[in-house]
Design a protein around this motif. Sequence first.
Motif, PDB file in Angstrom:
ATOM      1  N   ILE A  22       0.817  -1.230  -0.020  1.00  0.00           N
ATOM      2  CA  ILE A  22      -0.014  -0.110   0.160  1.00  0.00           C
ATOM      3  C   ILE A  22       0.737   1.180  -0.239  1.00  0.00           C
ATOM      4  O   ILE A  22       0.616   2.066  -0.851  1.00  0.00           O
ATOM      5  N   ALA A  23       1.871   1.078   0.746  1.00  0.00           N
ATOM      6  CA  ALA A  23       2.761   2.207   1.015  1.00  0.00           C
ATOM      7  C   ALA A  23       3.451   2.753  -0.247  1.00  0.00           C
ATOM      8  O   ALA A  23       3.388   3.892  -0.900  1.00  0.00           O
ATOM      9  N   MET A  24       3.832   1.714  -1.047  1.00  0.00           N
ATOM     10  CA  MET A  24       4.567   1.795  -2.338  1.00  0.00           C
ATOM     11  C   MET A  24       3.438   2.362  -3.590  1.00  0.00           C
ATOM     12  O   MET A  24       3.919   3.045  -4.278  1.00  0.00           O
ATOM     13  N   LYS A  25       2.248   1.784  -3.430  1.00  0.00           N
ATOM     14  CA  LYS A  25       1.230   2.306  -4.260  1.00  0.00           C
ATOM     15  C   LYS A  25       0.873   3.443  -4.178  1.00  0.00           C
ATOM     16  O   LYS A  25       0.874   4.435  -5.457  1.00  0.00           O
ATOM     17  N   LEU A  26       0.716   3.846  -3.117  1.00  0.00           N
ATOM     18  CA  LEU A  26       0.614   5.406  -2.799  1.00  0.00           C
ATOM     19  C   LEU A  26       1.491   6.412  -2.929  1.00  0.00           C
ATOM     20  O   LEU A  26       1.445   7.269  -3.723  1.00  0.00           O
ATOM     21  N   ALA A  27       2.811   5.853  -2.921  1.00  0.00           N
ATOM     22  CA  ALA A  27       3.999   6.667  -3.210  1.00  0.00           C
ATOM     23  C   ALA A  27       4.258   6.641  -4.606  1.00  0.00           C
ATOM     24  O   ALA A  27       4.455   7.937  -5.490  1.00  0.00           O
ATOM     25  N   GLY A  28       3.861   5.659  -5.433  1.00  0.00           N
ATOM     26  CA  GLY A  28       3.953   5.543  -6.820  1.00  0.00           C
ATOM     27  C   GLY A  28       3.128   6.468  -7.642  1.00  0.00           C
ATOM     28  O   GLY A  28       3.373   6.815  -8.505  1.00  0.00           O
ATOM     29  N   ALA A  29       1.892   6.903  -6.983  1.00  0.00           N
ATOM     30  CA  ALA A  29       1.060   7.646  -7.579  1.00  0.00           C
ATOM     31  C   ALA A  29       1.164   9.211  -6.977  1.00  0.00           C
ATOM     32  O   ALA A  29       0.514  10.135  -6.995  1.00  0.00           O
ATOM     33  N   GLY A  30       2.436   9.318  -6.272  1.00  0.00           N
ATOM     34  CA  GLY A  30       2.860  10.869  -5.921  1.00  0.00           C
ATOM     35  C   GLY A  30       2.792  11.200  -4.457  1.00  0.00           C
ATOM     36  O   GLY A  30       2.886  12.463  -3.926  1.00  0.00           O
ATOM     37  N   ALA A  31       2.157  10.278  -3.510  1.00  0.00           N
ATOM     38  CA  ALA A  31       1.847  10.753  -2.139  1.00  0.00           C
ATOM     39  C   ALA A  31       3.164  10.557  -1.395  1.00  0.00           C
ATOM     40  O   ALA A  31       3.964   9.608  -1.680  1.00  0.00           O
ATOM     41  N   ALA A  32       3.298  11.625  -0.277  1.00  0.00           N
ATOM     42  CA  ALA A  32       4.642  11.271   0.380  1.00  0.00           C
ATOM     43  C   ALA A  32       3.938  10.437   1.715  1.00  0.00           C
ATOM     44  O   ALA A  32       2.697  10.487   1.979  1.00  0.00           O
ATOM     45  N   VAL A  33       4.539   9.515   2.114  1.00  0.00           N
ATOM     46  CA  VAL A  33       4.156   8.594   2.986  1.00  0.00           C
ATOM     47  C   VAL A  33       5.003   8.497   4.427  1.00  0.00           C
ATOM     48  O   VAL A  33       6.120   8.457   4.594  1.00  0.00           O
ATOM     49  N   VAL A  34       4.220   8.391   5.442  1.00  0.00           N
ATOM     50  CA  VAL A  34       4.691   8.049   6.811  1.00  0.00           C
ATOM     51  C   VAL A  34       4.492   6.517   6.966  1.00  0.00           C
ATOM     52  O   VAL A  34       3.612   5.953   7.149  1.00  0.00           O
ATOM     53  N   VAL A  35       5.850   5.872   6.993  1.00  0.00           N
ATOM     54  CA  VAL A  35       5.733   4.453   7.009  1.00  0.00           C
ATOM     55  C   VAL A  35       5.901   3.823   8.555  1.00  0.00           C
ATOM     56  O   VAL A  35       6.602   4.936   9.318  1.00  0.00           O
ATOM     57  N   ASN A  36       5.401   2.940   9.124  1.00  0.00           N
ATOM     58  CA  ASN A  36       5.228   2.497  10.364  1.00  0.00           C
ATOM     59  C   ASN A  36       5.619   0.977  10.717  1.00  0.00           C
ATOM     60  O   ASN A  36       5.033   0.060   9.618  1.00  0.00           O
ATOM     61  N   ASP A  37       6.312   0.354  11.431  1.00  0.00           N
ATOM     62  CA  ASP A  37       6.105  -0.936  11.705  1.00  0.00           C
ATOM     63  C   ASP A  37       6.887  -1.027  13.158  1.00  0.00           C
ATOM     64  O   ASP A  37       7.654  -0.198  13.755  1.00  0.00           O
ATOM     65  N   LEU A  38       6.541  -2.002  13.697  1.00  0.00           N
ATOM     66  CA  LEU A  38       6.985  -2.482  14.902  1.00  0.00           C
ATOM     67  C   LEU A  38       8.535  -2.664  14.806  1.00  0.00           C
ATOM     68  O   LEU A  38       9.380  -2.623  15.726  1.00  0.00           O
ATOM     69  N   ASP A  39       8.987  -3.368  13.804  1.00  0.00           N
ATOM     70  CA  ASP A  39      10.290  -3.477  13.442  1.00  0.00           C
ATOM     71  C   ASP A  39      10.930  -2.465  12.391  1.00  0.00           C
ATOM     72  O   ASP A  39      10.651  -2.200  11.229  1.00  0.00           O
ATOM     73  N   ASP A  40      12.401  -2.116  12.965  1.00  0.00           N
ATOM     74  CA  ASP A  40      12.869  -0.780  12.370  1.00  0.00           C
ATOM     75  C   ASP A  40      13.384  -1.203  10.965  1.00  0.00           C
ATOM     76  O   ASP A  40      13.333  -0.489   9.858  1.00  0.00           O
ATOM     77  N   GLU A  41      13.766  -2.478  10.733  1.00  0.00           N
ATOM     78  CA  GLU A  41      14.492  -2.792   9.500  1.00  0.00           C
ATOM     79  C   GLU A  41      13.608  -2.776   8.288  1.00  0.00           C
ATOM     80  O   GLU A  41      13.831  -2.186   7.425  1.00  0.00           O
ATOM     81  N   PRO A  42      12.348  -3.750   8.416  1.00  0.00           N
ATOM     82  CA  PRO A  42      11.718  -3.811   6.999  1.00  0.00           C
ATOM     83  C   PRO A  42      11.168  -2.330   6.628  1.00  0.00           C
ATOM     84  O   PRO A  42      10.858  -1.983   5.924  1.00  0.00           O
TER      85      PRO A  42
END
Length: 274
Positions: A22-42
């Motif tokens: 989802i993050a990639m799809k939205l970014a690919g369409a021009g949105a800036a994205v706040v990514v979140n995960d429990l795990d820092d590396e991924p």
Amino acid sequence: MSVLAGKIAMVTGSGRGIGRAIAMKLAGAGAAVVVNDLDDEPAAETVTLIEGLGGRAIACNGDVTASDFGDRIVHAALTGLGGLDIIVNNAGYIWNTTIQRNTDEQWQAMLEVHATAPFRILRAASEHFRASAKREMAADNLVQRKVVNISSVSGMYGSATQVAYSAGKMAVVGMTHTLAKEWGRYGVNVNAVAFGFIETRLTQEFEEKPAEIEVRGQQFKVGFPADMAKQMHQRISLGRPGRAEEAAGAVYLLCLPEADYITGQVLICDGGRL
Ligand SMILES: NC(=O)c1ccc[n+]([C@@H]2O[C@H](COP(=O)([O-])OP(=O)(O)OC[C@H]3O[C@@H](n4cnc5c(N)ncnc54)[C@H](O)[C@@H]3O)[C@@H](O)[C@H]2O)c1
């Protein structure tokens, strides 16, 4: 295509699987994205992948169930990227057992991650949504904003061994209907997408022993025996599980300007149930 250029999105649980897609799809369409995960590396990998597309992303990692997390991620979007237009509540995992073995801890954990965390994030965003809408309406220039909550066919129809998970996934549907009514006046579309069988680490096939994933230092068994997975495929009209990119497509559709008059809906993305 930059149909979402200038938009700022947040996607929880976007270090892997559907959230990353989802993050990639939205970014690919021009949105800036706040990514979140429990795990820092991924999560860092997702940021790097978005930057590789020429997009803009920051990470706001940590456990979505922390009581201050909603405030923290909304603050990260507003200060780090300068706004917030799209919220995708995606972070989650499964902790399955039949009801007689289902502990209170298990029940609470599933409700916390699938219902309480989205509630706190949306509550934290409400001030920004309402204040922005009032300002924009005064200037006769209301910006349409989007919330997409991730549910499951397990919530919609039930699924053996998922009493707590399915309750959490249906709670978020109730929240979706209610906030669509509260926030319509502020130009916020609030919808949900309920996924069926999407290929991620949660649904991986195994021959003998189930795979295990680690969430907050705890191990959880995931996946389906290969023969059961085959039977499940036969109950899907399209005859196969979905890919994470296809799941992301359903969320993306609801974030488009073409979906500006769609709110309070649950889009089922499951390849068709037989
Ligand atoms: N895969 C499916 O078939 C399917 C079906 C229906 C619904 N869903 C839902 O889709 C969403 C994504 O699942 P997925 O299949 O991509 O799983 P996944 O395990 O591949 O990805 C989920 C990500 O969320 C993160 N996460 C989990 N708990 C978190 C927490 N408390 N705070 C922050 N991050 C957290 C994980 O670390 C992981 O990176 C979940 O809400 C899941 O319940 C998946």
